[in-house]
Design an enzyme around this catalytic site. Sequence first.
Site, PDB file in Angstrom:
ATOM      1  N   GLU A 194     -13.566  16.995  44.521  1.00 52.56           N
ATOM      2  CA  GLU A 194     -12.636  16.727  46.038  1.00 52.56           C
ATOM      3  C   GLU A 194     -13.751  15.910  47.188  1.00 52.56           C
ATOM      4  O   GLU A 194     -14.543  15.993  47.236  1.00 52.56           O
ATOM      5  CB  GLU A 194     -12.624  18.214  46.286  1.00 52.56           C
ATOM      6  CG  GLU A 194     -12.096  18.918  45.928  1.00 52.56           C
ATOM      7  CD  GLU A 194     -11.432  19.620  45.974  1.00 52.56           C
ATOM      8  OE1 GLU A 194     -10.192  18.598  46.711  1.00 52.56           O
ATOM      9  OE2 GLU A 194     -10.641  20.399  45.364  1.00 52.56           O
ATOM     10  N   HIS A 215      -1.334  16.349  41.875  1.00 52.08           N
ATOM     11  CA  HIS A 215      -0.119  16.394  42.081  1.00 52.08           C
ATOM     12  C   HIS A 215       0.737  15.334  42.598  1.00 52.08           C
ATOM     13  O   HIS A 215       0.711  14.901  41.826  1.00 52.08           O
ATOM     14  CB  HIS A 215      -0.862  16.554  44.083  1.00 52.08           C
ATOM     15  CG  HIS A 215      -2.090  17.893  44.490  1.00 52.08           C
ATOM     16  ND1 HIS A 215      -1.455  19.309  44.340  1.00 52.08           N
ATOM     17  CD2 HIS A 215      -2.915  17.100  44.522  1.00 52.08           C
ATOM     18  CE1 HIS A 215      -3.339  19.352  44.380  1.00 52.08           C
ATOM     19  NE2 HIS A 215      -3.666  18.420  44.929  1.00 52.08           N
ATOM     20  N   HIS A 231      -9.711  14.866  43.881  1.00 49.51           N
ATOM     21  CA  HIS A 231      -8.428  15.574  44.821  1.00 49.51           C
ATOM     22  C   HIS A 231      -9.307  15.042  46.233  1.00 49.51           C
ATOM     23  O   HIS A 231     -10.058  15.284  45.944  1.00 49.51           O
ATOM     24  CB  HIS A 231      -8.370  17.067  44.330  1.00 49.51           C
ATOM     25  CG  HIS A 231      -7.526  16.801  43.587  1.00 49.51           C
ATOM     26  ND1 HIS A 231      -6.902  18.294  43.292  1.00 49.51           N
ATOM     27  CD2 HIS A 231      -7.750  17.263  42.049  1.00 49.51           C
ATOM     28  CE1 HIS A 231      -5.876  18.470  42.405  1.00 49.51           C
ATOM     29  NE2 HIS A 231      -6.559  17.873  41.264  1.00 49.51           N
ATOM     30  N   GLU A 288      -3.106  14.078  49.982  1.00 42.27           N
ATOM     31  CA  GLU A 288      -3.818  14.050  49.088  1.00 42.27           C
ATOM     32  C   GLU A 288      -2.751  13.017  47.939  1.00 42.27           C
ATOM     33  O   GLU A 288      -3.848  12.572  47.023  1.00 42.27           O
ATOM     34  CB  GLU A 288      -3.782  15.636  48.869  1.00 42.27           C
ATOM     35  CG  GLU A 288      -5.000  15.321  47.943  1.00 42.27           C
ATOM     36  CD  GLU A 288      -5.076  17.019  46.797  1.00 42.27           C
ATOM     37  OE1 GLU A 288      -4.898  17.762  47.842  1.00 42.27           O
ATOM     38  OE2 GLU A 288      -5.814  17.147  46.084  1.00 42.27           O
TER      39      GLU A 288
HETATM   40 ZN   LIG Z   1      -6.265  19.225  45.342  1.00 41.73          ZN
END
Ligand SMILES: [Zn+2]
Length: 396
Positions: free
Chosen positions: A347, A210, A277, A224
Site C-alpha cells: 500500500e 483493481h 495498491h 487508485e
Molecule cells: Zn486497493
Amino acid sequence: MKRIFVVATLVFSLVVSLVHFQTAVQANGFVDVPDRAAKEVNYLAERKVANGYSSSIFGSTRTVTRAEAAAFIGRALQLNGTQRNTRFRDVGSGHFASGYIQSAVERGILSGYGGGYFRPNQAVTRGEMAVMISKAFGYSYGGSLSGAARALLSRGIANGLEDGTFGASQRVIRVDFAVVLARAMNPAFRSGYTVDPRLSNQVVIIDPGHGGSDPGASGLGLNEKDVVLDTGLRLNELLKQTPLTVHMTRTNDTLPSLADRVNFAKNRGGNVFVSIHANALNGSATGTETYYYSEANTNPHVADSRLLAEKIQRRLVMAWHLRDRGVKQTSKLYVLKNNSMPAALAELGFIDHPEDNQKLRSDYWRNAAAKAIYYGIIDYYNEKGYDVDALYDIAR
Ligand SMILES: [Zn+2]
C-alpha cells in the site's frame, strides 16, 4: 491441452531469455553490424533507441553527429522527444532531434556552443561521448574527458583502443556508440558481467490492484486503479531489463477477478508475486505499509512472503519518506492467501491524504516507487543467495 500450452510457454520464454542473454544473434537483419556488437545493437533496435538507415543497414562505421547522440540518449532515457523550438539558432523546431536536444540540454546532459549554436551536424569524439554518457547516467567523472573515460572503462561500459589509449579525440562511429549506450543501459552487456544463471528461471508477477469498473480507493480526484497500473508498468520496464521473466496481471484498465490474478500467477509459473495498491481511510491517515499472508494453511510460503514484504517496505519508506506503518500480517487478502508463491501487497500511501496524494499523482514519485519495489525484489533475491550485484545498476 492446457498443461501442454503452459509447458510450451515456459520452454519458449526460457529459449527467448537464453537467446537474449547468452548467445550472439544477428542484429535485426542488419548486414553491417559486426558480431561483437550484435547483441547491443539488437537491444537498442528492439527498444527503438537506435534505428538503422534502412532495414538492412545500421550504418555501423559512420560517425555520430551531435544531433544523433542527443536522439540516442534521449530515447534511452525516455526524455521528451516531441519536436519543438530550442534555445539554439541552428536547431529549428522541424529538426528531427529538436525535442531530444532541448530535453538533454535542460537536464544538463548536453550543452551548446557560444553565440547560441548547438552544431547538430558536428561529429562526436570518443571523449565527448564519455562525458555525455557519464552525465546521462549520473557517473561522477570530475569534469574532464579523461575522468569520463575512466568512468566508462572502470564499469566495463567502454573498451580502450588497441593501442591502449581511450582515443578521446577520435571520432566515434555508430556501432561503438551503440555498444557503449546499451552497456550503460543494461549491465548484462558489460565485459566481465555474469548473470546468475538461476535468475533466468525466476518469474516475477506484478499485480496492479483493481481496474475497469473498480476504481479502488479514490481521493482528491485521483483513482487508485490508475496510480497502481502506472506504477506497475514502470516496475515492469525495470524488471524487463534483467534476466528475470516478468508478467503483469493487467496492463490496461481492465478488472481481472481476484481468482483470475492468482490463477494467472500460478499458470505463468510465478516465483514472486507483488500486488500494488493505495490506501484510503478518513483523509488524515498517512504512510506506507506492506502485507504478507501469515498463516500457512493455503499459501505455505510464509517466511519468504514476509521477507519479500520486509524488503519492499524498507525500500518504499526510504524512497518515499512517508510514515513507516510497517510490515503487516493478514489472514484475509485473497491474492496473498490463495497464492502458491512468496507474495506481498504494498500500500504505497493514502490517496485521500494531501501529502500522500501529491506523491501518488506525480510521475516523479511513481517512478521512485517503481524503483523502490524493484530494489525490494532484488534485495529479496540477494537475501535468497542469488548474485544480483549488477542488477542494482539498472534502476540508477
Ligand atoms: Zn486497493
